[in-house]
Enzyme design. Structure first.
Site, mmCIF file in Angstrom:
data_model
loop_
_atom_site.group_PDB
_atom_site.id
_atom_site.type_symbol
_atom_site.label_atom_id
_atom_site.label_comp_id
_atom_site.label_asym_id
_atom_site.label_seq_id
_atom_site.Cartn_x
_atom_site.Cartn_y
_atom_site.Cartn_z
ATOM 1 N N ASP B 387 36.861 28.486 37.407
ATOM 2 C CA ASP B 387 36.872 29.714 38.166
ATOM 3 C C ASP B 387 37.854 29.505 39.312
ATOM 4 O O ASP B 387 38.216 28.368 39.610
ATOM 5 C CB ASP B 387 35.450 29.943 38.676
ATOM 6 C CG ASP B 387 35.361 31.125 39.585
ATOM 7 O OD1 ASP B 387 36.017 32.130 39.285
ATOM 8 O OD2 ASP B 387 34.643 31.042 40.588
ATOM 9 N N LYS B 544 36.391 51.892 49.175
ATOM 10 C CA LYS B 544 37.289 50.743 49.087
ATOM 11 C C LYS B 544 37.095 50.094 47.717
ATOM 12 O O LYS B 544 35.987 50.114 47.171
ATOM 13 C CB LYS B 544 37.028 49.730 50.199
ATOM 14 C CG LYS B 544 35.737 48.974 50.068
ATOM 15 C CD LYS B 544 35.597 47.921 51.135
ATOM 16 C CE LYS B 544 34.330 47.116 50.865
ATOM 17 N NZ LYS B 544 33.799 46.441 52.028
ATOM 18 N N ARG B 578 43.862 38.134 48.377
ATOM 19 C CA ARG B 578 42.973 39.052 47.652
ATOM 20 C C ARG B 578 43.124 40.421 48.275
ATOM 21 O O ARG B 578 42.985 40.581 49.485
ATOM 22 C CB ARG B 578 41.526 38.604 47.788
ATOM 23 C CG ARG B 578 41.254 37.282 47.143
ATOM 24 C CD ARG B 578 40.025 36.647 47.731
ATOM 25 N NE ARG B 578 38.799 37.331 47.338
ATOM 26 C CZ ARG B 578 38.125 37.025 46.231
ATOM 27 N NH1 ARG B 578 38.567 36.089 45.436
ATOM 28 N NH2 ARG B 578 37.014 37.656 45.944
ATOM 29 N N THR B 658 39.917 33.890 36.143
ATOM 30 C CA THR B 658 39.581 34.490 37.419
ATOM 31 C C THR B 658 39.522 36.001 37.295
ATOM 32 O O THR B 658 40.131 36.595 36.409
ATOM 33 C CB THR B 658 40.596 34.091 38.497
ATOM 34 O OG1 THR B 658 40.318 34.821 39.667
ATOM 35 C CG2 THR B 658 42.012 34.344 38.069
ATOM 36 N N GLY B 659 38.772 36.592 38.204
ATOM 37 C CA GLY B 659 38.700 38.040 38.239
ATOM 38 C C GLY B 659 39.802 38.637 39.097
ATOM 39 O O GLY B 659 39.959 39.853 39.147
ATOM 40 N N ASP B 660 40.575 37.782 39.748
ATOM 41 C CA ASP B 660 41.630 38.278 40.638
ATOM 42 C C ASP B 660 42.749 38.921 39.859
ATOM 43 O O ASP B 660 42.872 38.761 38.653
ATOM 44 C CB ASP B 660 42.197 37.114 41.448
ATOM 45 C CG ASP B 660 41.320 36.786 42.611
ATOM 46 O OD1 ASP B 660 40.891 37.724 43.290
ATOM 47 O OD2 ASP B 660 41.041 35.584 42.820
ATOM 48 N N ARG B 771 41.844 38.801 35.814
ATOM 49 C CA ARG B 771 41.118 40.051 35.587
ATOM 50 C C ARG B 771 40.119 39.922 34.449
ATOM 51 O O ARG B 771 39.982 40.822 33.626
ATOM 52 C CB ARG B 771 42.095 41.183 35.253
ATOM 53 C CG ARG B 771 43.023 41.582 36.367
ATOM 54 C CD ARG B 771 42.281 42.423 37.346
ATOM 55 N NE ARG B 771 43.201 43.055 38.303
ATOM 56 C CZ ARG B 771 42.887 43.264 39.578
ATOM 57 N NH1 ARG B 771 41.726 42.866 40.028
ATOM 58 N NH2 ARG B 771 43.720 43.855 40.361
ATOM 59 N N LYS B 777 34.964 35.238 30.056
ATOM 60 C CA LYS B 777 35.040 33.813 30.392
ATOM 61 C C LYS B 777 34.307 32.997 29.342
ATOM 62 O O LYS B 777 34.805 31.996 28.831
ATOM 63 C CB LYS B 777 34.412 33.560 31.773
ATOM 64 C CG LYS B 777 35.229 34.075 32.935
ATOM 65 C CD LYS B 777 34.584 33.667 34.251
ATOM 66 C CE LYS B 777 35.448 34.117 35.415
ATOM 67 N NZ LYS B 777 34.949 33.667 36.706
#
Lengths: 368, 1087
Positions: B387, B544, B578, B658-660, B771, B777
């Protein structure tokens, strides 16, 4: 407003699951001990040319002389062996071996002449040897009752189940019980020296000192302890089926009779392999001047009682002198010489390999 | 959520008779498995479910049959009893502590409302339907429906650390009708009935209805206090027990996790099966031998040795002899194998727990091996799935940059801004460097003010004000905390919240907003909104969220601003920050009323509530006006680039999942040295459709081929790919990296493309998937497990990593900022990513090495021991007579040879720890499975059999003619047994001495001690004293003494030892000298 009532005290004993919130302030740092950090001082041997090659040479240099010594010692031992089974028509015991069975009552005697071409100087040991006799068979080995043989009165009258089918005969307990005792070797061997002038001189054979000390004094014992009247002690028992005499008539000497008869003890110590020899008698050296058995003609007189032809067994008699390392044993010496030479040879080969193509370069070799 | 009508729970308050009808579980919990009476039968039953134990029980039964019994019953029962009792003692201790903690929990006091008055009751006596009173800082006793609270609006605050590991406070609110029932007198009359779902383990869902005074009220998780939580910041509250004891969500969640097995385990099981096959073969050979012997020899020999009664022909005898030999030869798979392996693994786990160099002093957390059965697999890892946030980075967020209305504010000066003169409520730890932003706030720029107002309102942070001005924020995610702190410093201070209001201080002026709705964040929506009414009465929606979702929902007039802001967002992301986009929408009273109605509808829906709510949210989050964007920095953890460099030198492939967003992820990739400028190419796959992804993969494959050296071409057939063999992939020269987006990954993971994806991705040195969802994952991990026979390790810190951690061979949890869910699901946990290199390269490598050496030696020594019987069979009429004394057989594995090999298995080291970090290549033998595989196994077996041949035939040849120095022949069975046994013990001791590479004091004590013990025990067993007590049990009286006093015996032992060891020594020397392994070389130079 709500903040005022907040305080962080945890009620005693309420932390059952450890989480980040439930921790105490005590440091959880592991102890810095050599054991826990796996830093115990240690010896780290490595197989290098400097240690392995000398080891090979040392083994070689140790083993070869020992081997030679053993070989020479063994060669100096005199041994004579004669097979008296009587398989051949020409053999003196042929007749005895042919018409013999366990229940025969008439003793059969045969005489075997032989010649010793060199004198036997020290004590001479007389062995009988059997071949193809499976004293090491599992059912045979366990077919005995050590309690009974130790002199236990209860076991005498009610032998262990292990002895079956040789535990009882005609509703009487067998003493000694079991297959081992039942099949005890019962040939009688006598030696005569044929004097050059034709007389047969009987050679005295010592019947004691042929068993282990612990066997004779610890493991075996007559019922009733030192009671000299063995007949009474064995009252109510019967002899093994194949035996001709009861156990209390094995020897006239009360110290060598009953369960502590040494011939019996020797038989009861089962052999490891199907071909074996057992000590039968000892011919003691009389004086340092005269050889125990001088060179010349001898006669072996056998009272042929023990049938082996039915299972293709062989019987033999061995006369042998001994040394510090026991009887004749050429294998040990040869094995030592061989192993020593191989080690030495390996050492040389490895040394050459190491010099020709060995990996002796240094740190340049370590690379990532 | 669908609530099944047929299975529902009905609870009526204050009505024990009614509730008793349903026989709900009481609040008494029992995690213990046994009590004093049931312990023995239940524990034994459990233990005999192990195949190995049952096998030994079967052997024991065989031994009780006299015709078969070739060994005394105690040769099996002693080791079996030992193993069973060790396990039983361990189980009993565990259970004792469970009993203790159960008792302690069950006897906690709580206040229960019984017949109108509060009484103290033990927890275990609380029933479903009772109303109980909780006070501040008390644990919640059962799953409660919150009825009323001392705080306004029926609010109360709980901490759920024990439940899900999150340490922030959460708010719960009672249904409005019950919150009025303030005092016990009213509550005693409360007779509402709750109908709800049956017990389940979903911590964040609850679905039920309260019927009271002919009205229905919907109940959600917001109304529930779950067992395991702690009441905070609330004086007292009352709750109705809905689920008790084993039905509570806490207990429903405490299920066992899936049991993981290592590849060595599986190999060992295969080998044990093979050995059983071997055993049967041996048995058959010997049984055939027995048949032949009994027919040819035994039948003639009957006058001396008749057959045992049931045996009447040689075939039956052979049948019995087969079983007898199974008993004798069973020691090739000794019962102590499994126990020893467990002991060794336990030792390795303790070494991990004790390692100071994996202790983080800042967080006071040592490393922890939560699973003790996987250690050696740590030495074989080939793929690491990591992660990013919180694992590679610290997960300590700082507000770094922002873009407001198209103007970007970045770091320009090195002077840190001082907020104190401007704002007394500022957080002194906050750093920001661009003073133009502060100026813009001071001059009152509307956009800037709106920007920070949004940050101060749109969040779920809780505040705590211990004294005036001393504010503490408790945020569920560190990002939110950072944003609210930024707003605070720029003059928009969030002070406190109630369910209906948010109070802030805007530029020194206190303002209270009415909170109309919170539109929650979740992983699918990727955004959150609040709808508030300001004191002037205007209604506004603040939103947001992730730029991808937010920019799609803007009013068309934002096009120009959106372009500028997108550029800024990309810049920020390229710096590894981020990003979040911010937008608002003014709502008219009518719009609000209309939406509010549809929202209420959706909220009350019994089925598909979540989906309908999401649709309602979607409806209002439209036509928003863009305000700007924020960029938050998440610093890399200490030592991450170095660790990654070392791990990739060790040939471990690292994939970051990663979710970034892509840019952020790539940037982090560069900063942690996963991606370097030296790389030939970094491929990026971001197609949205199946075709485009296939095309992109195809072109990656082509360019991999284009540079591929050695002429070996990789097949790249875009339409229908037969999977390219992976070994061709290994020939690719140059370093490549692959970056793939979540939506492309979804296509790449489909069945027809996955082989192509795997082979392409595995040819690259680094892979970054951005993403990705938690499920993806896990899918990626499963994919590699499926296609590569490689050991995978997943490391992560958050709840979104749990699925990945569970599906990988080894899961590692980072105990960090995001709760302990990942840690709870993991096999190993520590607090810093950099400890991973020590875990793998030092502990993993050692564990693997030790386990392999242990297994090799273990199989060797047992084959050497057992096969002697096989050779002896040919000389004893295949009668299953043992070579050794039965006591020796009993004690050989558990006393004479167990400790030295255990010491080696626990303490051995080939190279010191710092060396294995210096030379990461030392890790490779584990990945290639070189130290223990089928080939090594056969070598050990061959060596064992060779040893057994020597052990039998050398004494056989020497002793058959030898005599004692008194003339008594040495060829009797007992002398032979003692000689062989002594030779065996000496040979295996010399062998362990050769195998041990690291002689600590313990090794010396164990090796010499075992030898000493052998002689001591043997002399004791052969002593006259014991014989006199049990003449039928100790047949060997006097044998030790009479045998070991003979020089010939010692010459035999020396000869056999030399013949056994010299070839091994020569072979090992040649191996080290001609083909040294890296570990040999390093070891040589360490001295």
């Amino acid at each position: 407003m709500m903040a005022s009532s907040y305080n962080a005290k945890d009620e005693d004993g309420h932390i059952t699951v450890s989480g980040p919130g439930g921790g105490t302030l005590r440091s959880k740092k592991p102890e810095n001990t050599a054991f826990k950090q796996q830093r115990l001082p240690a010896w780290q041997p490595i197989l290098t040319a400097g240690t392995v090659l000398p080891a090979f040479f040392i083994i070689g240099l140790l083993f070869i002389p020992i081997g030679i010594g053993l070989f020479v010692t063994s060669n100096n031992i005199k041994e004579f062996e004669v097979d008296y089974t009587g398989v051949d028509m020409s053999s003196p015991c042929f007749n005895c071996s042919q018409n013999f069975s366990w229940n025969s009552t008439k003793p059969c005697t045969c005489t075997i002449p032989f010649y010793l071409d060199q004198p036997y100087e020290s004590n001479v040991y007389v062995y009988y040897g059997l071949s193809n006799f499976y004293q090491n068979h599992r059912r045979y080995v366990k077919s005995r009752d050590d309690s009974q043989l130790n002199g236990d009165v209860n076991s005498l009258m009610s032998p262990s189940k292990e002895c079956e089918p040789y535990a009882f005969h005609e509703n009487k307990p067998i003493a000694p019980c079991g297959a081992i005792a039942n099949s005890m070797f019962n040939d009688t061997l006598e030696l005569f020296y044929n004097d050059p002038n034709g007389t047969r001189i009987p050679i005295p054979l010592n019947t004691t000192g042929i068993a282990w000390w612990t066997d004779k004094h610890v493991k075996f014992g007559n019922p009733g302890g030192n009671n000299p009247n063995l007949t009474a002690a064995f009252q109510g028992t019967t002899k093994p089926v194949n035996w001709r005499r009861p156990v209390y008539e094995l020897d006239a000497d009360p110290g060598n009779n009953g369960f502590i008869n040494e011939d019996f003890i020797v038989w009861m110590r089962t052999a490891a392999l199907p071909t074996f020899r057992k000590l039968y008698r000892i011919i003691n050296k009389k004086s340092s001047m005269v050889p125990t058995l001088p060179r010349g003609n001898y006669t072996l007189e056998v009272v042929y009682n023990y049938p082996v032809r039915s299972f293709e067994g062989r019987k033999r008699v061995i006369l042998s002198t001994i040394s510090w390392m026991g009887g004749k044993n050429p294998f040990l010496g040869i094995a030592y010489i061989t192993v020593g030479s191989v080690c030495f040879f390996l050492g040389v080969v490895l040394l050459i390999i190491h010099h020709k193509c060995g990996n002796r370069n240094n740190s340049a070799d370590i690379s990532n | 959520v669908f609530c099944p009508q047929q299975e529902e729970r009905r609870v009526r308050a204050n009505d024990r008779e009614y509730n008793e009808k349903f026989q709900y579980a009481s609040n008494c919990i029992m995690t213990s498995k046994y009590n004093i009476v049931t312990f023995l039968p239940v524990n034994l039953f459990e233990q005999f479910q192990e195949v190995a134990n049952t096998y030994f029980l079967f052997l024991l039964i065989l031994q009780l049959i006299p015709q078969i019994s070739s060994l005394s019953w105690f040769t099996t029962i002693v080791p079996l009893a030992l193993v069973l009792s060790i396990t039983a003692v361990k189980d009993a201790t565990d259970d004792y502590f469970r009993h203790k903690s159960d008792n302690q929990v069950n006897n906690r006091q709580s206040q229960v409302l019984i017949r109108g008055s509060l009484q103290n009751e033990k927890w275990m006596n609380v029933r479903v339907g009772d109303i109980i009173k909780l006070e501040n800082n008390q644990f919640v006793a059962a799953d409660l429906l919150l009825l009323s609270s001392s705080e306004p609006h029926g609010l109360c605050y709980i901490e759920t650390a024990e439940l899900d590991g999150e340490s922030n406070m959460k708010v719960r609110q009672s249904v409005s009708v019950t919150s009025a029932l303030g005092d016990p007198n009213n509550l005693a009359l409360f007779d509402g009935e709750v109908v709800c779902e049956p017990p389940n383990n979903k911590l964040d869902r609850f679905c039920g209805t309260l019927y009271w005074r002919d009205k229905k009220y919907t109940l959600t998780n917001q109304n529930m206090l779950l067992r395991g939580c702690v009441l905070r910041n609330t004086e007292a509250c009352y709750g109705l027990v809905i689920f008790a004891g084993p039905d509570t969500k806490l207990m429903q969640n405490s299920g066992r996790t899936k049991f993981k097995r290592t590849s060595i385990d599986r190999l060992m099981n295969t080998l044990v099966l093979w050995i059983f096959g071997f055993l049967v073969c041996m048995g058959v050979i010997l049984a055939v031998g027995n048949a032949v012997w009994e027919r040819e020899v035994g039948s003639l020999f009957q006058s001396y040795l008749p057959w045992d009664p049931p045996v009447d022909n040689f075939l039956f005898s052979a049948f019995l002899s087969f079983w007898s030999y199974v008993i004798i030869l069973n020691t090739v798979v000794p019962i102590s194998l499994y126990v020893s392996v467990e002991v060794i693994r336990l030792g390795h786990s303790y070494f991990i727990n004790w390692d100071q160099q994996m202790f983080c002093s800042q967080c006071n957390t040592p490393a922890e091996a939560r699973t003790t059965t996987l250690n050696e697999e740590l030495g074989q890892v080939e793929y690491i799935f990591s992660d990013k946030t919180g694992t590679l980075t610290q997960n300590i967020m700082s507000f770094n940059k922002c873009s407001i209305n198209g103007k970007t504010y970045v770091k320009m000066y090195f002077q840190r801004l001082d907020f104190t003169p401007f704002n007394p409520l500022a957080d002194p730890n906050f750093c920001f460097y661009d003073d133009t932003l502060l100026e813009s706030v001071k001059v009152g720029d509307t956009h800037t003010h709106k920007f920070f107002r949004l940050l101060s309102l749109c969040h779920t942070v809780m505040s705590e004000e211990k004294s005036e001005g001393e504010l503490f924020y408790k945020a569920q995610s560190p990002d939110e905390g950072a944003l609210v702190t930024a707003a605070r410093n720029f003059g928009f201070v969030f002070r406190s919240r109630t369910p209906g209001t948010i109070t802030t201080t805007e530029m020194g002026r206190p303002v209270t907003y009415t909170l109309l709705a919170i539109l929650d964040f979740n992983n699918i929506r990727k955004r959150m909104s609040v709808i508030v009414r300001n004191p002037e009465g205007r209604i506004c929606l603040y939103c947001k969220g992730a730029d991808t979702v937010l920019l799609e929902r803007l009013h068309p007039c934002n096009q120009e601003l959106m372009n500028i802001t997108s550029d800024h967002l990309n810049e920020y992301a390229a710096d590894g920050l981020r990003t979040l986009a911010l937008a608002y929408r003014d709502l008219s009273e009518d719009e609000w009323e209309a939406w509010s109605e549809s929202h209420r509808c959706a909220d009350k829906a019994a089925s598909c509530r979540e989906d309908r709510l999401a649709a309602a949210y979607e409806q209002i989050e439209q036509d928003m006006m863009l305000l700007g964007a924020t960029a938050i920095e998440d610093k890399l953890q200490e030592g991450v680039p170095e660790t990654i460099a070392v791990l990739s030198l060790a040939n471990i492939k690292i994939w970051v999942l990663t979710g970034d967003k892509q840019e952020t992820a790539v940037n982090i990739g560069y900063s942690c040295k996963m991606l370097t400028d030296d790389m030939t190419e970094v491929f990026i796959i971001s197609g949205h459709t199946v075709q485009s992804v296939r095309q992109e993969l195809g072109s990656v494959c082509l360019s991999l081929n284009g540079t591929g050296g050695g002429g070996k071409q990789l097949q790249c057939p875009p339409p229908s790919p037969p999977p390219p063999p992976s070994n061709l992939m290994d020939n690719i020269s140059g370093e490549f990296a692959l970056v793939i987006n979540g939506h492309s990954l979804a296509h790449a993971l489909e069945a027809d493309m996955e082989t192509e994806f795997v082979s392409t991705a595995c040819a690259c040195k680094a892979v970054i998937c951005c993403r990705v969802t938690p499920l993806q994952k896990a899918q990626v991990v499963e994919l590699i497990k499926k296609h590569k026979k490689a050991v995978t390790l997943a490391i992560g810190d958050g709840a979104n990593d749990v699925s990945m951690i569970k599906s990988a061979h080894i899961g590692v949890g980072i105990s960090g900022q995001e709760g302990i869910q990942a840690v709870l699901a993991s096999d190993y946990s520590f607090s810093q990513f950099r400890f991973l290199q020590r875990l793998l390269l030092v502990h993993g490598r050692w564990s693997y090495l030790r386990m392999c050496r242990f297994l090799c030696y273990f199989f060797y020594k047992n084959f050497a021991f057992t096969m002697v019987h096989f050779w002896f069979g040919f000389f004893c009429g295949f009668s299953a007579q043992t070579v050794y004394d039965q006591y020796f057989i009993t004690l050989y594995n558990i006393v004479y040879t167990s400790l030295p090999v255990l010491a080696m298995g626990i303490f051995d080291q080939d190279v010191p720890d710092q060396r294995s970090l210096e030379y990461p290549k030392l890790y490779e033998p584990g990945q290639l499975n070189l130290l223990f595989n089928k080939r090594e196994f056969f070598i050990c077996i061959a060596q064992g059999i060779y040893t057994s041949v020597v052990l039998f035939f050398v004494p056989c040849a020497v002793l058959s003619n030898a005599t004692q120095s008194t003339g008594v022949p040495l060829a009797d069975y007992q002398t032979f047994a003692v000689t062989t046994a002594t030779t065996l013990v000496i040979v295996v001791s010399v062998q362990i001495a050769l195998d041990t590479g690291f002689w600590t004091v313990i090794n010396h004590v164990f090796v010499w001690g075992s030898l000493g013990l052998y002689f001591t025990i043997m002399f004791a067993l052969h002593s006259q004293t014991l014989f006199k007590i049990f003449p039928n049990q100790f047949h060997f009286v006097g044998s030790a003494q009479s045998t070991l006093l003979q020089p010939v015996v010692w010459l035999t032992i020396a000869l056999a030892t030399a013949i056994c060891i010299v070839p091994v020594l020569a072979f090992r020397f040649l191996k080290v000298d001609l083909k040294p392994q890296l570990s040999d070389t390093v070891r040589k130079h360490t001295r």
